[in-house]
Design a protein around this motif. Structure first.
Motif, short mmCIF file in Angstrom:
data_model
loop_
_atom_site.label_atom_id
_atom_site.label_comp_id
_atom_site.label_asym_id
_atom_site.label_seq_id
_atom_site.Cartn_x
_atom_site.Cartn_y
_atom_site.Cartn_z
N HIS A 196 0.94 -1.14 0.12
CA HIS A 196 -0.05 0.00 0.13
C HIS A 196 0.80 1.43 0.13
O HIS A 196 0.63 2.30 -0.40
CB HIS A 196 -1.02 0.08 1.42
CG HIS A 196 -2.10 -1.03 1.09
ND1 HIS A 196 -3.32 -0.80 0.41
CD2 HIS A 196 -2.25 -2.34 1.46
CE1 HIS A 196 -4.09 -1.85 0.54
NE2 HIS A 196 -3.26 -2.81 1.12
N TRP A 209 2.63 0.55 14.67
CA TRP A 209 1.40 0.16 14.05
C TRP A 209 1.02 -1.12 14.57
O TRP A 209 -0.06 -1.79 14.75
CB TRP A 209 1.59 -0.01 12.44
CG TRP A 209 1.68 1.61 11.97
CD1 TRP A 209 2.48 2.10 11.36
CD2 TRP A 209 0.53 2.65 12.17
NE1 TRP A 209 2.36 3.26 11.07
CE2 TRP A 209 0.88 3.68 11.38
CE3 TRP A 209 -0.73 2.66 12.75
CZ2 TRP A 209 0.38 4.78 11.54
CZ3 TRP A 209 -1.52 3.75 12.69
CH2 TRP A 209 -1.02 4.84 12.15
N ASP A 221 -9.04 -0.08 10.40
CA ASP A 221 -9.18 1.23 10.97
C ASP A 221 -7.52 1.81 10.92
O ASP A 221 -7.16 3.06 10.62
CB ASP A 221 -9.42 1.30 12.59
CG ASP A 221 -10.80 1.51 12.91
OD1 ASP A 221 -11.67 1.51 11.91
OD2 ASP A 221 -11.54 1.08 13.93
N SER A 224 -6.57 2.68 7.28
CA SER A 224 -7.09 4.27 7.21
C SER A 224 -6.04 4.87 7.79
O SER A 224 -5.68 5.96 7.12
CB SER A 224 -8.25 4.35 7.66
OG SER A 224 -9.25 3.48 7.07
N ALA A 225 -5.54 4.77 8.96
CA ALA A 225 -4.69 5.65 9.70
C ALA A 225 -3.24 5.67 9.01
O ALA A 225 -2.67 6.80 9.02
CB ALA A 225 -4.51 5.21 11.28
N ARG A 227 -2.62 5.24 5.91
CA ARG A 227 -2.70 5.88 4.70
C ARG A 227 -2.63 7.28 4.97
O ARG A 227 -2.34 8.08 4.12
CB ARG A 227 -4.02 5.51 3.86
CG ARG A 227 -3.79 4.04 3.20
CD ARG A 227 -5.16 3.49 2.56
NE ARG A 227 -4.96 2.68 1.65
CZ ARG A 227 -6.00 1.80 1.29
NH1 ARG A 227 -7.28 2.08 1.75
NH2 ARG A 227 -5.79 0.82 0.29
N ALA A 228 -3.34 7.74 5.91
CA ALA A 228 -3.54 9.25 6.23
C ALA A 228 -2.19 9.78 6.69
O ALA A 228 -2.08 10.90 6.23
CB ALA A 228 -4.71 9.33 7.43
N VAL A 229 -1.66 8.93 7.49
CA VAL A 229 -0.15 9.54 8.01
C VAL A 229 0.87 9.68 6.76
O VAL A 229 1.61 10.52 6.70
CB VAL A 229 0.08 8.49 8.98
CG1 VAL A 229 1.97 9.03 9.23
CG2 VAL A 229 -0.37 8.59 10.31
N GLY A 231 0.05 10.12 3.82
CA GLY A 231 -0.23 11.32 2.85
C GLY A 231 -0.71 10.86 1.64
O GLY A 231 -0.85 11.99 0.67
#
Length: 231
Positions: A196, A209, A221, A224-225, A227-229, A231
């Motif tokens: 990913h 993680w 969850d 998603s976290a 991926r958010a970190v 960016g």
């Protein structure tokens, strides 16, 4: 002559039961408890066969398949097909463990200060191209995490771990793609980083993680976290 042929036939008959562990392209690395397969009978394997096509072996069967210092001797055009065939033999909980030369890290070695001698540069060339001491002992391919990931994906597999050995080799663990839900938290985090985020897991991120998964948090969850970190 007849007796010799009969002995040879017996020597290459599959054992009953077939071991749950398979060593393809074994060479002289004959492992106890494994079915050792090689295309060269001079190595004394349990089975002489083309390791890229093994219809005599049962599908969905082996708990571990080892292909150590093997894949780089197979033509690039046949890499995915070979991985697909080994994946066919894996059980749903099984692992495929391969060792291959790292193209990326051999390039780094070529510039390293301690490799700036005639002797070490000759050694480097051997790393890249193989010893070429006998037919078949030629390296036809080098690897990066991205090429390993792509070949695995095209073969219906996923990469769950890549470790650097001796500064120029990758020890790679693969699983069947349908085994994603069976991965340990540690393997799942490594899988997410490579598949990913397109990079290997750094130690700090890996520890963070995996600890998040023990809170507990669902993998959805955490994904998603991550991926958010990222960016």
């Amino acid at each position: 002559m007849t007796i010799a042929n009969e002995d040879d036939s017996r020597r290459h008959r599959l054992p009953d039961p077939v071991p749950k562990f398979l060593n393809v392209g074994c060479g002289y690395d004959i492992r106890k408890g494994y079915l050792n397969v090689d295309n060269g009978d001079w190595h004394g394997p349990d089975l002489v066969a083309d390791i890229t096509d093994l219809p005599m072996l049962p599908a969905d069967y082996f708990e571990e398949i080892v292909a150590q210092d093997v894949l780089e001797h197979i033509q690039r055009s046949a890499q995915v097909a070979s991985l697909r065939e080994w994946g066919r033999l894996l059980s749903s909980t099984g692992t495929l463990k391969v060792r291959v030369p790292s193209f990326y890290d051999m390039a780094i070695l070529s510039r390293r200060a301690d490799f700036q001698t005639e002797e070490m540069q000759q050694y480097l060339v051997q790393m890249v191209y193989g010893t070429q001491a006998y037919p078949g002992d030629f390296h036809l391919c080098g690897y990066t995490p991205w090429t390993l990931k792509a070949n695995a994906r095209d073969a219906g597999l996923i990469v769950t771990d890549i470790r650097l050995k001796d500064d120029w080799l990758y020890d790679v663990t693969l699983r069947r793609a349908d085994a994603l839900g069976l991965l340990s938290d540690e393997d799942w985090v490594r899988y997410v980083y490579l598949h990913h985020l397109d990079r290997l897991a750094d130690e700090e991120g890996f520890l963070f993680w995996t600890s998040e998964l023990r809170r507990p948090r669902t993998r959805e969850d955490v994904l998603s976290a991550i991926r958010a970190v990222a960016g």
